[in-house]
Motif scaffolding. Structure first.
Motif, PDB file in Angstrom:
ATOM      1  N   CYS A  85       0.813  -1.165  -0.025  1.00  0.00           N
ATOM      2  CA  CYS A  85       0.080   0.054  -0.043  1.00  0.00           C
ATOM      3  C   CYS A  85       0.982   1.207  -0.118  1.00  0.00           C
ATOM      4  O   CYS A  85       1.524   1.479   0.826  1.00  0.00           O
ATOM      5  CB  CYS A  85      -0.966  -0.163   1.412  1.00  0.00           C
ATOM      6  N   THR A 144      -3.909   2.675   7.932  1.00  0.00           N
ATOM      7  CA  THR A 144      -3.687   1.267   7.343  1.00  0.00           C
ATOM      8  C   THR A 144      -3.551   0.181   8.148  1.00  0.00           C
ATOM      9  O   THR A 144      -3.722  -0.980   8.118  1.00  0.00           O
ATOM     10  CB  THR A 144      -2.128   1.469   6.314  1.00  0.00           C
ATOM     11  N   ILE A 165      -9.297   0.557   3.617  1.00  0.00           N
ATOM     12  CA  ILE A 165      -8.480   1.524   3.782  1.00  0.00           C
ATOM     13  C   ILE A 165      -8.659   2.489   2.771  1.00  0.00           C
ATOM     14  O   ILE A 165      -8.454   3.998   3.071  1.00  0.00           O
ATOM     15  CB  ILE A 165      -6.930   0.928   3.359  1.00  0.00           C
TER      16      ILE A 165
END
Length: 517
Positions: free
Chosen positions: A345, A373, A416
């Motif tokens: 990510c 996250t 997220i």
């Protein structure tokens, strides 16, 4: 045999005496030995042990077995099986054929193990009463021998309180404030109550240092190196040094002591004790506690070092990985091959964000991104392995419960993106967008690095593919891009075809997902 041969404070000792009677040892009605020459050994902290000459054993014994044990006071013991007509009792007896000088009186004598289930008839003789087994008193003896069996600071403090009671110390309440190395909490305050024999634990945050109840407390006074405190509580309240003393007096306390517990690194922790005896603590009581305070400190230091190591590992490498490292996987190459979903990510537009916001505000935004996250990854059974610049590498291992690691990772990715979008809507000046790549397959989960510097990570094609999918998503404008193995059970995806990714040999079949599913 009258009187106790080993006094309670005589030091560790062994005393061997003859039994002036016919001693019969049997098992379920079968006589194993009968002797007029039996002896009894009194050894500190142990129950009396009866020994009979080998010649007075009336059942067959095997040759020496392979078992050997060593006693620093008696020497090397050898063992025999007891051979009964319908049973064999393995290692049922032991003997010292060459005992050390202080135990030489039992050379050639046999003792019976508990598994022999031997019943002893002393023929009317009376053994001496068993002494309490303390060399220097209950508290010191326990600190030398028994305290090491306590596995938590809570259990240790509770046992310490009970041993103080056994030593005649009228302690009603005891607390230990132990400072810690933790990103969220300043330390732990363990409080033991004699009346409930229970431990209450508080874990204050670092704001405690500015809280009025701490600023005007014995804990702050002692932990800043200003010395210990002793306050009799049978004085007018205006003569009491700290507010906590008035509260304790109202609960029936008569005496209060706060003393430093020094760790080897110079850290000053605090031990507090409250008495409810009409005369408070005696000089002898406090003298004993002060004498053993350094030992108490060392036990708390061991507990704290263990907790610090665990919290630091969890902070820097994650809970699951930290547990593996603490479990002994500390050598280069240690690790397992596992099937897992790997998530990469990446925060989008980092360079421009830093230029627009400035360094301090950008770091605040980056920490918010990492907080968001990490919390979502953890909630879906994953673990953040590391932060790489402005990106997050997370692993979602397959579990024995049969949950789909790819589905878990994909759901985490959607949340997220959704949460970052909500944050952007609430505060447009802190726009925080990401690009997520997810791949699934077998990876090596373990230690790599140099001899001196290791990294616990995942190695394998899925990890590389996940990172490249994140980069690819940025280029084509998709927030979430996954491999076919991750997308196979999901609907609502957009097929992107076989995509050639940088540093990936074969094209990868990719799918894009929206945050809404």
């Amino acid at each position: 045999m009258e009187g106790s041969h080993l006094g309670s404070n005589a030091g560790y000792g062994i005393d061997i005496q003859p039994i002036e009677a016919t001693v019969t040892i049997s098992r379920r009605g079968v006589v194993l030995a009968q002797s007029t020459r039996a002896k009894v050994m009194y050894e500190t902290r142990l129950p009396p042990q009866v020994y009979v000459p080998r010649a007075d054993i009336v059942v067959p014994l095997s040759e020496h077995t392979a078992l050997k044990t060593f006693c620093p006071f008696k020497g090397t013991a050898r063992y025999h099986d007891i051979q009964l007509p319908d049973d064999v009792i393995e290692n049922g007896v032991w003997c010292y054929d060459d005992a050390l000088p202080e135990s030489s009186a039992i050379n050639g004598h046999i003792g019976f193990m508990p598994n022999a289930e031997a019943e002893i008839d002393f023929g009317g003789a009376q053994l001496d009463p068993v002494a309490d087994g303390n060399i220097t008193g209950p508290l010191v003896d326990w600190l030398m021998r028994g305290a090491a069996s306590e596995t938590t600071p809570e259990d240790f403090l509770a046992a310490l309180g009970r041993k103080m009671e056994d030593s005649g110390i009228a302690v009603k309440r005891m607390a230990a404030m132990i400072w810690s190395l933790h990103p969220m909490i300043a330390g732990k305050n363990y409080i033991w109550s004699r009346d409930t024999n229970e431990i209450t634990t508080f874990a204050p945050s670092y704001e405690v240092h500015d809280h009025p109840s701490f600023v005007n407390s014995p804990l702050r006074h002692v932990s800043q190196g200003l010395g210990g405190i002793r306050q009799r509580l049978d004085v007018p309240e205006e003569d009491m040094q700290f507010p906590i003393m008035r509260d304790l007096k109202a609960e029936g306390a008569t005496d209060y002591v706060a003393m430093p517990l020094f760790f080897s690194n110079g850290q000053i922790n605090v031990l507090t004790l409250t008495s409810d005896h009409p005369k408070g603590f005696t000089t002898a009581n406090l003298g004993l506690i002060f004498e053993v305070s350094s030992v108490i400190s060392r036990f708390f230091e061991v507990f704290t070092q263990k907790e610090n190591a665990q919290s630091l590992l969890e902070t820097y490498v994650g809970a699951r990985t930290g547990a593996r490292v603490l479990g002994g996987e500390i050598r280069r190459g240690d690790g397992d091959d596992i099937n897992a979903a790997i998530m990469f990510c990446d925060l989008r537009g980092s360079t421009k964000l830093e230029e627009d916001l400035g360094r301090a505000a950008y770091i605040d935004l980056l920490n918010t991104f990492f907080d968001t996250t990490s919390a979502i990854v953890d909630a879906h059974g994953g673990e953040v392995l590391k932060f790489i610049g402005d990106a997050v590498l997370a692993v979602f291992p397959d579990t024995e419960t049969g949950s789909d690691a790819g589905a878990d990772a994909l759901q985490a990715a959607r949340e997220i993106v959704q949460q970052l979008e909500t944050m952007r809507q609430n505060d447009p000046s802190h726009c925080c967008e990401c690009s997520i790549g997810i791949s699934y397959g077998q990876v090596t989960y373990g230690n790599v690095g140099s001899r001196e510097r290791l990294d616990f990570t995942v190695i394998g094609r899925p990890a590389n593919v996940a990172a490249r999918l994140g980069d690819y998503g940025k280029k084509v404008g998709h927030r979430i891009v996954v491999t076919q193995q991750v997308a196979r059970h999901e609907r609502g995806c957009k097929a992107l075809g076989a995509v050639s990714l940088h540093n990936v040999k074969e094209p990868v079949e990719c799918f894009a997902f929206s945050a809404d599913g």
